[in-house]
Design an enzyme around this catalytic site. Structure first.
Site, PDB file in Angstrom:
ATOM      1  N   ARG A  79       0.831  -1.211   0.000  1.00  0.00           N
ATOM      2  CA  ARG A  79       0.000   0.000   0.000  1.00  0.00           C
ATOM      3  C   ARG A  79       0.859   1.252   0.000  1.00  0.00           C
ATOM      4  NH1 ARG A  79      -4.535   0.373   4.551  1.00  0.00           N
ATOM      5  NH2 ARG A  79      -2.725   0.912   5.815  1.00  0.00           N
ATOM      6  N   LYS A 182      -2.856   6.529   1.154  1.00  0.00           N
ATOM      7  CA  LYS A 182      -2.564   6.943   2.535  1.00  0.00           C
ATOM      8  C   LYS A 182      -1.545   8.082   2.499  1.00  0.00           C
ATOM      9  CE  LYS A 182      -2.235   4.702   7.035  1.00  0.00           C
ATOM     10  NZ  LYS A 182      -3.359   5.417   7.635  1.00  0.00           N
ATOM     11  N   GLU A 218     -16.211   6.754   5.172  1.00  0.00           N
ATOM     12  CA  GLU A 218     -15.456   6.167   6.285  1.00  0.00           C
ATOM     13  C   GLU A 218     -15.201   7.213   7.359  1.00  0.00           C
ATOM     14  OE1 GLU A 218     -11.401   4.953   5.586  1.00  0.00           O
ATOM     15  OE2 GLU A 218     -11.094   6.475   4.061  1.00  0.00           O
TER      16      GLU A 218
HETATM   17  N1  PLP Z   1      -9.170   4.559   6.819  1.00  0.00           N
HETATM   18  C1  PLP Z   1      -8.329   5.554   7.142  1.00  0.00           C
HETATM   19  C2  PLP Z   1      -8.654   6.912   6.667  1.00  0.00           C
HETATM   20  C3  PLP Z   1      -7.188   5.284   7.921  1.00  0.00           C
HETATM   21  O1  PLP Z   1      -6.354   6.269   8.260  1.00  0.00           O
HETATM   22  C4  PLP Z   1      -6.940   3.971   8.348  1.00  0.00           C
HETATM   23  C5  PLP Z   1      -5.727   3.666   9.106  1.00  0.00           C
HETATM   24  O2  PLP Z   1      -4.782   3.161   8.618  1.00  0.00           O
HETATM   25  C6  PLP Z   1      -7.840   2.964   7.977  1.00  0.00           C
HETATM   26  C7  PLP Z   1      -8.942   3.292   7.221  1.00  0.00           C
HETATM   27  C8  PLP Z   1      -7.602   1.548   8.395  1.00  0.00           C
HETATM   28  O3  PLP Z   1      -6.649   0.928   7.602  1.00  0.00           O
HETATM   29  P1  PLP Z   1      -5.780  -0.270   8.169  1.00  0.00           P
HETATM   30  O4  PLP Z   1      -6.736  -1.298   8.640  1.00  0.00           O
HETATM   31  O5  PLP Z   1      -4.996  -0.744   7.007  1.00  0.00           O
HETATM   32  O6  PLP Z   1      -4.962   0.273   9.250  1.00  0.00           O
HETATM   33  C1  COI Z   2      -3.690   3.563  11.429  1.00  0.00           C
HETATM   34  O1  COI Z   2      -4.706   2.983  11.848  1.00  0.00           O
HETATM   35  O2  COI Z   2      -2.625   2.981  11.291  1.00  0.00           O
HETATM   36  C2  COI Z   2      -3.697   4.964  11.068  1.00  0.00           C
HETATM   37  O3  COI Z   2      -2.894   5.333  10.276  1.00  0.00           O
HETATM   38  C3  COI Z   2      -4.665   5.832  11.699  1.00  0.00           C
HETATM   39  C4  COI Z   2      -4.151   7.142  12.126  1.00  0.00           C
HETATM   40  C5  COI Z   2      -3.369   7.220  13.341  1.00  0.00           C
HETATM   41  C6  COI Z   2      -3.970   8.147  11.087  1.00  0.00           C
END
Ligand code: PLP
Ligand code: COI
Length: 348
Positions: A79, A182, A218
């Site tokens: 990612r 991200k 989200e």
């Molecule tokens: N959506 C956003 C906007 C986020 O910042 C995060 C955090 O990483 C997620 C979703 C969840 O993603 P993940 O499960 O890969 O941490």
């Molecule tokens: C995560 O869940 O890893 C995130 O990046 C969320 C946040 C602290 C921006």
């Protein structure tokens, strides 16, 4: 170092080292550890002026069996490359990314909370465009840095349900914008609103789609899920981050006898959920007991704004049974108390 694990929240703690590498003239330098958390970069770096930054978030878990595990780190590596590619930033290979994550955990091992504490170690890999530039163009030079620190509950509520408020006068991501990447810039527009929401008693902000404002997108830092009967439902949208935790729950849910749906989700459908929650690395699974619709809450004096509708998910006082089942299954794999049937964990 004497850390009280029970007092940890989602805050920065300086640890022993950060791991750094520099990409210049088409090559990465070897990974190096730095005991300082300060870096020196050109004041005219693209990261500082044009938002040339992408990041990741994953965790290291100390298992009940004493082993240290990372959860699906290759997914984060992939990612980060996808995010970097969108803004023309070089990102490391899977091997280099995983090596840096393992190394930062090992060099900071005394900051990895014990299993019984319920706390974990958050790992933050990121890339930044460095090197002086004034034009709005790609940065040929970048840095890859990984930091790690002990953290506790993200919303500060553990597994207790909290409240969210629907964004009413600002958007997180445009329909064909950067929402699914991200990138630091996606978060900049949410920090003030997040702060105002907190002052009004909300743990987080739920964003509708920005084209029509009819669908659920989200949360500012997590995906949304709802439970209806025995079905796990999560939004499909081009402007949400493809969460690794959510993807994992979609794979795990059927093994627990649940059905899954990933589809466009109308805001109105929130009224039909038995349970709701936020899902992501930082939040894990955080139950959301109620979502308020309160036009104008983001404005100065917005706390007086009228709640015109609230969506409740069952009784908001306790976490729902299905969310708890999913939480136990997921964290069990991460902590080594459940069989890792999908081979998700990398043991360090
Ligand atoms: N959506 C956003 C906007 C986020 O910042 C995060 C955090 O990483 C997620 C979703 C969840 O993603 P993940 O499960 O890969 O941490
Ligand atoms: C995560 O869940 O890893 C995130 O990046 C969320 C946040 C602290 C921006």
């Amino acid at each position: 170092m004497a850390l009280d694990w029970s007092k940890l929240s989602f805050n920065y703690t300086k640890t022993n080292t950060i791991i750094c590498s520099h990409f210049k003239d088409g090559e990465w330098s070897s990974l190096e550890s730095s005991t300082s958390d300060q870096i020196t970069i050109n004041a005219l770096s693209g990261a500082l002026h044009y938002g040339l930054e992408a990041f990741e978030g994953l965790k290291a878990y100390r298992g009940a069996d004493g082993k240290v595990r990372l959860f699906r780190p290759e997914e984060n590596a992939r990612r980060l490359r996808r995010s970097g590619a969108y803004i023309g930033l070089e990102a490391p290979s899977d091997t280099m990314f995983i090596e840096a994550c393992c190394r930062v955990v090992k060099e900071n091992i005394e900051y990895l909370p014990p299993y019984e504490s319920g706390a974990t170690m958050y790992i933050r890999p990121f890339i930044i465009g460095v090197g002086g530039q004034i034009g709005v163009h790609l940065s040929g030079e970048s840095m890859f840095i990984v930091a790690a620190m002990p953290i506790g509950s993200y919303f500060g509520k553990g597994f207790e349900p909290s409240r969210a408020v629907l964004a009413s006068e600002h958007d997180r991501a445009a329909p064909m914008g950067t929402g699914s990447y991200k990138l630091g810039g996606n978060y900049a527009g949410t920090v003030l609103a997040g702060e105002i929401a907190k002052r009004q008693g909300y743990s987080t902000v739920l964003y509708p789609d920005s084209a029509e404002r009819r669908y659920v997108d989200e949360f500012s830092s997590a995906n949304f899920f709802g439970i209806k009967g025995d079905t796990y439902i999560t939004p499909e949208s081009p402007s949400i981050l493809p969460s690794i935790t959510n993807k994992s729950l979609l794979e795990l849910a059927p093994t627990l006898g649940l059905k899954t749906e990933r589809r466009e989700l109308l805001i109105e459908e929130l009224s039909g959920f038995d349970e709701m929650g936020a899902v992501g690395t930082a939040v894990v699974i955080s139950p959301i007991g109620r979502v308020d619709v309160k036009p104008g809450w983001e404005r100065e004096g917005g706390c007086e704004a009228e709640i015109i509708k609230s969506y409740f998910a069952g009784e908001s006082l306790a976490a729902g049974a299905v969310s708890l089942k999913l939480y136990n299954a997921l964290t069990g794999i991460q902590n080594g108390t459940e069989k890792d049937i999908f081979n998700w964990c990398l043991t360090i």
